[in-house]
Scaffold this motif. Structure first.
Motif, PDB file in Angstrom:
ATOM      1  N   THR A   8      65.004  31.690 -17.128  1.00  0.00           N
ATOM      2  CA  THR A   8      66.094  32.356 -17.652  1.00  0.00           C
ATOM      3  C   THR A   8      67.142  32.775 -16.827  1.00  0.00           C
ATOM      4  N   LEU A   9      66.722  33.260 -15.796  1.00  0.00           N
ATOM      5  CA  LEU A   9      67.657  33.903 -14.676  1.00  0.00           C
ATOM      6  C   LEU A   9      68.698  32.430 -14.319  1.00  0.00           C
ATOM      7  N   ASP A  10      67.875  31.676 -14.064  1.00  0.00           N
ATOM      8  CA  ASP A  10      68.765  30.321 -13.495  1.00  0.00           C
ATOM      9  C   ASP A  10      69.607  29.862 -14.483  1.00  0.00           C
ATOM     10  N   ILE A  11      69.540  30.139 -15.795  1.00  0.00           N
ATOM     11  CA  ILE A  11      70.477  29.693 -16.834  1.00  0.00           C
ATOM     12  C   ILE A  11      71.610  30.643 -16.818  1.00  0.00           C
ATOM     13  N   GLN A  12      71.252  32.080 -16.693  1.00  0.00           N
ATOM     14  CA  GLN A  12      72.028  33.169 -16.466  1.00  0.00           C
ATOM     15  C   GLN A  12      73.196  32.823 -15.304  1.00  0.00           C
ATOM     16  N   ALA A  13      72.414  32.378 -14.233  1.00  0.00           N
ATOM     17  CA  ALA A  13      73.234  32.327 -12.866  1.00  0.00           C
ATOM     18  C   ALA A  13      73.983  30.959 -13.096  1.00  0.00           C
ATOM     19  N   TYR A  14      73.653  30.043 -13.700  1.00  0.00           N
ATOM     20  CA  TYR A  14      74.485  28.900 -13.846  1.00  0.00           C
ATOM     21  C   TYR A  14      75.805  29.227 -14.782  1.00  0.00           C
ATOM     22  N   LEU A  15      75.621  30.173 -15.809  1.00  0.00           N
ATOM     23  CA  LEU A  15      76.519  30.375 -16.715  1.00  0.00           C
ATOM     24  C   LEU A  15      77.599  31.098 -15.907  1.00  0.00           C
ATOM     25  N   ASP A  16      77.076  32.067 -14.984  1.00  0.00           N
ATOM     26  CA  ASP A  16      78.017  33.024 -14.280  1.00  0.00           C
ATOM     27  C   ASP A  16      78.443  32.334 -12.963  1.00  0.00           C
ATOM     28  N   ASN A  17      77.962  30.903 -12.934  1.00  0.00           N
ATOM     29  CA  ASN A  17      78.622  30.387 -11.555  1.00  0.00           C
ATOM     30  C   ASN A  17      77.993  31.032 -10.184  1.00  0.00           C
ATOM     31  N   GLU A  18      76.667  31.342 -10.622  1.00  0.00           N
ATOM     32  CA  GLU A  18      76.267  32.126  -9.268  1.00  0.00           C
ATOM     33  C   GLU A  18      75.187  31.401  -8.373  1.00  0.00           C
ATOM     34  N   LEU A  19      75.050  30.048  -8.852  1.00  0.00           N
ATOM     35  CA  LEU A  19      73.911  29.438  -8.289  1.00  0.00           C
ATOM     36  C   LEU A  19      74.460  28.974  -6.900  1.00  0.00           C
ATOM     37  N   ALA A  20      73.462  29.268  -5.946  1.00  0.00           N
ATOM     38  CA  ALA A  20      73.974  29.118  -4.727  1.00  0.00           C
ATOM     39  C   ALA A  20      74.085  27.579  -4.133  1.00  0.00           C
ATOM     40  N   SER A  21      73.270  26.733  -4.608  1.00  0.00           N
ATOM     41  CA  SER A  21      73.402  25.514  -4.237  1.00  0.00           C
ATOM     42  C   SER A  21      73.703  24.252  -5.190  1.00  0.00           C
ATOM     43  N   GLU A  22      74.172  23.330  -4.787  1.00  0.00           N
ATOM     44  CA  GLU A  22      74.495  22.064  -5.650  1.00  0.00           C
ATOM     45  C   GLU A  22      73.397  21.594  -6.485  1.00  0.00           C
ATOM     46  N   ALA A  23      72.506  21.576  -5.626  1.00  0.00           N
ATOM     47  CA  ALA A  23      70.860  20.912  -6.387  1.00  0.00           C
ATOM     48  C   ALA A  23      70.655  21.924  -7.232  1.00  0.00           C
ATOM     49  N   ASP A  24      70.726  23.149  -7.180  1.00  0.00           N
ATOM     50  CA  ASP A  24      70.192  24.160  -8.270  1.00  0.00           C
ATOM     51  C   ASP A  24      71.189  23.662  -9.521  1.00  0.00           C
ATOM     52  N   ILE A  25      72.617  23.654  -9.364  1.00  0.00           N
ATOM     53  CA  ILE A  25      73.432  23.434 -10.408  1.00  0.00           C
ATOM     54  C   ILE A  25      73.086  22.240 -11.231  1.00  0.00           C
ATOM     55  N   LYS A  26      72.852  20.937 -10.494  1.00  0.00           N
ATOM     56  CA  LYS A  26      72.375  19.762 -11.043  1.00  0.00           C
ATOM     57  C   LYS A  26      70.948  19.992 -11.815  1.00  0.00           C
ATOM     58  N   ARG A  27      70.250  20.630 -11.001  1.00  0.00           N
ATOM     59  CA  ARG A  27      68.896  21.179 -11.831  1.00  0.00           C
ATOM     60  C   ARG A  27      69.063  21.629 -13.271  1.00  0.00           C
ATOM     61  N   VAL A  28      69.954  22.650 -13.168  1.00  0.00           N
ATOM     62  CA  VAL A  28      69.945  23.580 -14.563  1.00  0.00           C
ATOM     63  C   VAL A  28      70.547  22.589 -15.505  1.00  0.00           C
ATOM     64  N   ALA A  29      71.778  21.858 -14.971  1.00  0.00           N
ATOM     65  CA  ALA A  29      72.479  21.209 -15.861  1.00  0.00           C
ATOM     66  C   ALA A  29      71.714  19.920 -16.574  1.00  0.00           C
ATOM     67  N   LYS A  30      70.735  19.461 -15.922  1.00  0.00           N
ATOM     68  CA  LYS A  30      69.664  18.565 -16.412  1.00  0.00           C
ATOM     69  C   LYS A  30      68.920  19.146 -17.313  1.00  0.00           C
ATOM     70  N   LEU A  31      68.667  20.280 -17.004  1.00  0.00           N
ATOM     71  CA  LEU A  31      67.573  21.246 -18.001  1.00  0.00           C
ATOM     72  C   LEU A  31      68.314  21.342 -19.059  1.00  0.00           C
ATOM     73  N   LEU A  32      69.525  21.742 -19.102  1.00  0.00           N
ATOM     74  CA  LEU A  32      70.338  22.119 -20.489  1.00  0.00           C
ATOM     75  C   LEU A  32      70.423  20.927 -21.276  1.00  0.00           C
ATOM     76  N   ALA A  33      70.596  19.673 -20.667  1.00  0.00           N
ATOM     77  CA  ALA A  33      70.898  18.633 -21.316  1.00  0.00           C
ATOM     78  C   ALA A  33      69.632  17.992 -21.816  1.00  0.00           C
ATOM     79  N   GLN A  34      68.449  18.106 -21.601  1.00  0.00           N
ATOM     80  CA  GLN A  34      67.129  17.628 -21.893  1.00  0.00           C
ATOM     81  C   GLN A  34      66.350  18.689 -22.811  1.00  0.00           C
ATOM     82  N   ASP A  35      66.619  19.942 -22.302  1.00  0.00           N
ATOM     83  CA  ASP A  35      65.665  21.031 -22.966  1.00  0.00           C
ATOM     84  C   ASP A  35      66.701  21.506 -24.240  1.00  0.00           C
ATOM     85  N   GLY A  36      66.052  21.595 -25.348  1.00  0.00           N
ATOM     86  CA  GLY A  36      66.827  22.263 -26.471  1.00  0.00           C
ATOM     87  C   GLY A  36      66.641  23.857 -26.346  1.00  0.00           C
ATOM     88  N   GLU A  37      65.306  24.182 -26.305  1.00  0.00           N
ATOM     89  CA  GLU A  37      65.137  25.709 -26.075  1.00  0.00           C
ATOM     90  C   GLU A  37      66.190  26.323 -25.008  1.00  0.00           C
TER      91      GLU A  37
END
Lengths: 159, 149
Positions: A8-37
């Motif tokens: 949940t915190l990672d999704i919030q950080a992704y929304l606020d462009n506060e994720l520190a690394s490119e890997a985290d951004i790709k990871r969360v973006a992949k999660l949002l694309a695959q996971d409906g919840e």
């Protein structure tokens, strides 16, 4: 994927462009694309941010910011200022004369009472006591207020 | 202005005030009373050999009594302590006895040839007069005037 606090915190950080690394951004973006919840949570958070950003009333200060903060600064300075001993600006002679005047007033009051009391005695004393020792003689008395004189007139006596 | 501003001088002055008050009270209580007594003869006749009373007393007498002239036969000054008695001879046949009862009150006895004829209790405030008087021969009068000096 089951949502946990970390995600949940990672999704919030992704929304606020506060994720520190490119890997985290790709990871969360992949999660949002695959996971409906996760996608649903992201959408809710995004809508909420847009609602708040578009409708939140700006807090208005009663005065300008500069004045507001200068007031707070002055209050803090007053609190921190060293205590200065109270210096009486009344002249010394007034501080002496005021109690003396009070004593004089009491003295006058007492004098007035004394005068009234003595006056009362004086008035009553005009009705003085007279005794005569002469068998066939008598005495009369009168008081002249204007002349300040009490007269006892003795009959049938010649000194 | 804080009230303590007034208290501090009061504390300094109060002992002095009490001391003055105590001394004043003590002196007032202990001081004897000075008195003056005069034997005066009132007549319509004039006698240059006799001494006229002072103008102030003559004016007072003239406002009350009928005689034209008031001659001073005798004048005595004396003092009476509180609760003390003083006998003063005004003429060979006339004496007065004065008791100081305090607070301006006096008991005065008039003696004629050694015999007490009258006794009176009277306050004599400063500036006032106590006059004991009577008829004399040839339509004249005698006066014993007592006042505080």
């Amino acid at each position: 994927m089951r949502m946990n606090k970390e995600l949940t915190l990672d999704i919030q950080a992704y929304l606020d462009n506060e994720l520190a690394s490119e890997a985290d951004i790709k990871r969360v973006a992949k999660l949002l694309a695959q996971d409906g919840e996760a996608s649903l949570l992201y959408k809710e958070l995004k809508d909420t941010r847009e609602i708040l950003a578009g409708n939140e009333l700006p807090a208005k200060l009663p005065e300008s910011g500069e004045f507001y903060w200068s007031g707070i600064r002055r209050a803090i300075e007053r609190e921190n200022a060293p205590r200065v001993a109270v210096v009486h600006d009344t002249p010394w002679w007034i501080r002496v004369l005021v109690p003396l005047a009070g004593v004089a007033c009491v003295g006058l009051l007492l004098s007035g009472i004394g005068i009234m009391t003595l006056g009362g005695k004086g008035r009553s004393a005009y009705l003085h006591e007279i005794e005569t020792s002469i068998d066939d003689a008598s005495a009369i008395s009168f008081h002249s207020q204007s002349q300040g004189m009490t007269v006892v007139w003795v009959k049938d006596y010649n000194p | 202005m804080h009230f303590s501003v007034f208290l501090s001088p009061i504390r300094r002055v109060l002992p002095l005030v009490f001391a003055i008050f105590a001394v004043g009270m003590a002196s007032a209580v202990a001081t004897e009373q000075k008195l003056q007594a005069k034997l005066i003869w009132g007549t319509d006749k004039d006698d240059p050999k006799l001494k006229q009373v002072d103008q102030k007393l003559k004016k007072k007498f003239s406002e009350i009594f009928k005689w034209q002239n008031y001659f001073e036969v005798e004048q005595k000054h004396f003092a009476v302590a509180p609760d003390a008695v003083k006998k003063v001879t005004m003429s060979p046949k006339c004496e007065i006895e004065v008791r100081n009862e305090g607070n301006g009150m006096f008991e005065v006895r008039l003696y004629g040839e050694g015999k007490c004829l009258n006794k009176m209790r009277q306050a004599i405030p400063a500036g006032d007069f106590l006059v004991i008087a009577g008829h004399d021969k040839d339509a004249t009068a005698w006066f014993v005037v007592l006042n505080i000096e």
